[in-house]
Design a protein around this motif. Structure first.
Motif, PDB file in Angstrom:
ATOM      1  N   TRP A  42      89.296 -48.778 -14.628  1.00 53.69           N
ATOM      2  CA  TRP A  42      88.557 -48.318 -13.444  1.00 53.69           C
ATOM      3  C   TRP A  42      87.161 -48.946 -13.386  1.00 53.69           C
ATOM      4  O   TRP A  42      86.690 -49.314 -12.312  1.00 53.69           O
ATOM      5  N   LYS A  49      87.473 -52.706 -12.300  1.00 52.57           N
ATOM      6  CA  LYS A  49      87.922 -52.820 -10.911  1.00 52.57           C
ATOM      7  C   LYS A  49      88.651 -54.132 -10.613  1.00 52.57           C
ATOM      8  O   LYS A  49      88.579 -54.655  -9.507  1.00 52.57           O
ATOM      9  N   ARG A  61      88.206 -39.811 -11.729  1.00 50.41           N
ATOM     10  CA  ARG A  61      88.187 -41.262 -11.507  1.00 50.41           C
ATOM     11  C   ARG A  61      87.208 -41.630 -10.402  1.00 50.41           C
ATOM     12  O   ARG A  61      86.961 -40.838  -9.477  1.00 50.41           O
ATOM     13  N   PRO A  62      86.659 -42.828 -10.469  1.00 56.72           N
ATOM     14  CA  PRO A  62      85.764 -43.281  -9.395  1.00 56.72           C
ATOM     15  C   PRO A  62      86.530 -43.434  -8.088  1.00 56.72           C
ATOM     16  O   PRO A  62      87.751 -43.636  -8.072  1.00 56.72           O
ATOM     17  N   ALA A  63      85.832 -43.371  -7.005  1.00 52.76           N
ATOM     18  CA  ALA A  63      86.452 -43.532  -5.690  1.00 52.76           C
ATOM     19  C   ALA A  63      86.975 -44.954  -5.519  1.00 52.76           C
ATOM     20  O   ALA A  63      86.349 -45.924  -5.968  1.00 52.76           O
ATOM     21  N   GLY A  64      88.121 -45.086  -4.887  1.00 54.54           N
ATOM     22  CA  GLY A  64      88.646 -46.391  -4.508  1.00 54.54           C
ATOM     23  C   GLY A  64      89.420 -47.148  -5.563  1.00 54.54           C
ATOM     24  O   GLY A  64      89.853 -48.269  -5.300  1.00 54.54           O
ATOM     25  N   ASP A  76      95.059 -45.455  -5.150  1.00 56.28           N
ATOM     26  CA  ASP A  76      95.525 -44.916  -3.873  1.00 56.28           C
ATOM     27  C   ASP A  76      96.637 -43.905  -4.135  1.00 56.28           C
ATOM     28  O   ASP A  76      97.440 -44.068  -5.059  1.00 56.28           O
TER      29      ASP A  76
END
Length: 315
Positions: A148, A151, A174-177, A180
């Motif tokens: 994460w 990225k 978890r971090p955004a993005g 999904d």
């Protein structure tokens, strides 16, 4: 055949009326709906023949066994639905029980449980071509939090599905993005196809589910002369996730109401016999890879033979 589904018309639900000759010794239920994900299908070898359903996963054998051994007159209906809709039916108190659902404290607040499987932990499913980008520890386990942070890889998981209490807690932070969420008709088979065609880089799934998918897809490809059909998952591999090596418990969940209490008590009667425990053990072991059997086999045997699978105490 009665048809009922919460999915598009391609998904069907099978209704079975079970009126056993033996006299009822406890109580009778007019109708029981067993909730499960969509079955996969494999085309038979003969050209032009229709696809036939293939026994898959943990839910179908359980529903078959319960229907055949229920012991009181009842109408058993199998309903194909995605995990979010299935669990909503349990939460709403409908006369339906969810087969093969992970047991968590949050779910125990709204459902009675009977434990049926001790399942080896979830793993990361990734394409072989993405392995060089996968951060790993020296023992080969995947570092999910570093994935994460870097990225470079994008994940995909099933909306509304539990991956076990500890992994759920990590996913919630978890971090955004970076991941999904998708609503699927099954518990994750569609996710594997998405990874295979590159719509995402990894998902989280049980090793035996990947092995089963690969076997089914290979059989479908071998029996399909045109070469068309389901996406091949042959290039996917499973990688252990650091910090998540303990098995998780899966079971049957019924609504926490009077109907659910009676039903889960009957489930316990049916599935607590030595014959039932042997059946559940043998059926489940048949899904596992030789490596998983070697590593977790003794603990699975202990789960079935040295301690009766647990039922949440109705209250």
């Amino acid at each position: 055949m009665n048809r009922r589904s919460l999915l598009p018309s391609s998904s069907v639900a099978l209704s079975i009326t079970c009126a056993l000759c033996a006299p009822a010794t406890t109580w009778a239920v007019d109708r029981i709906t067993w909730l499960m994900p969509e079955l996969d299908t494999v085309a038979p070898p003969s050209p032009g023949a229709a696809s036939v359903p293939v026994r898959r996963g943990l839910a179908q054998p359980l529903s078959d066994y319960l229907t055949a051994n229920w012991g009181t007159p009842a109408r058993h209906e199998v309903l194909i639905a995605n995990v979010k809709r299935s669990w909503r039916m349990v939460e709403d108190g409908e006369p339906a029980c969810h087969l093969g659902v992970l047991r968590t404290p949050e779910r125990e607040a709204v459902a009675y449980f009977f434990d049926t499987h001790l399942i080896p932990p979830h793993q990361l499913m990734v394409r072989r071509s993405a392995l060089p980008k996968l951060p790993r520890f020296t023992d080969g386990d995947a570092d999910l939090e570093k994935i994460w942070a870097e990225k470079q890889l994008r994940g995909a998981i099933v909306a509304g599905r539990s991956y076990g209490r500890a992994l759920d807690a990590l996913l919630a932070r978890r971090p955004a993005g970076v991941i999904d969420e998708y609503t699927t008709s099954d518990f994750g088979g569609n996710m594997l196809s998405m990874i295979a065609i590159g719509r995402a880089d990894y998902t989280i799934e049980f090793d035996f589910v990947l092995a089963n998918q690969q076997e089914l897809r290979a059989a479908a490809a071998a029996g399909n002369a045109s070469g068309k059909g389901k996406v091949s998952t042959a290039d996917l591999v499973s990688v252990p996730i650091e910090g998540f090596s303990s098995p998780v418990i899966s079971g049957i969940a019924c609504p926490r109401n009077a109907w659910g209490k009676r039903t889960i008590e009957q489930v316990e009667r049916v599935l607590s016999t030595p014959q039932a425990r042997q059946f559940m053990r043998d059926e489940f072991i048949s899904h596992l890879s030789p490596e998983a059997q070697a590593r977790y086999g003794p603990r699975i045997d202990a789960f079935y033979f040295y301690a009766k699978p647990a039922v949440s105490a109705p209250r």
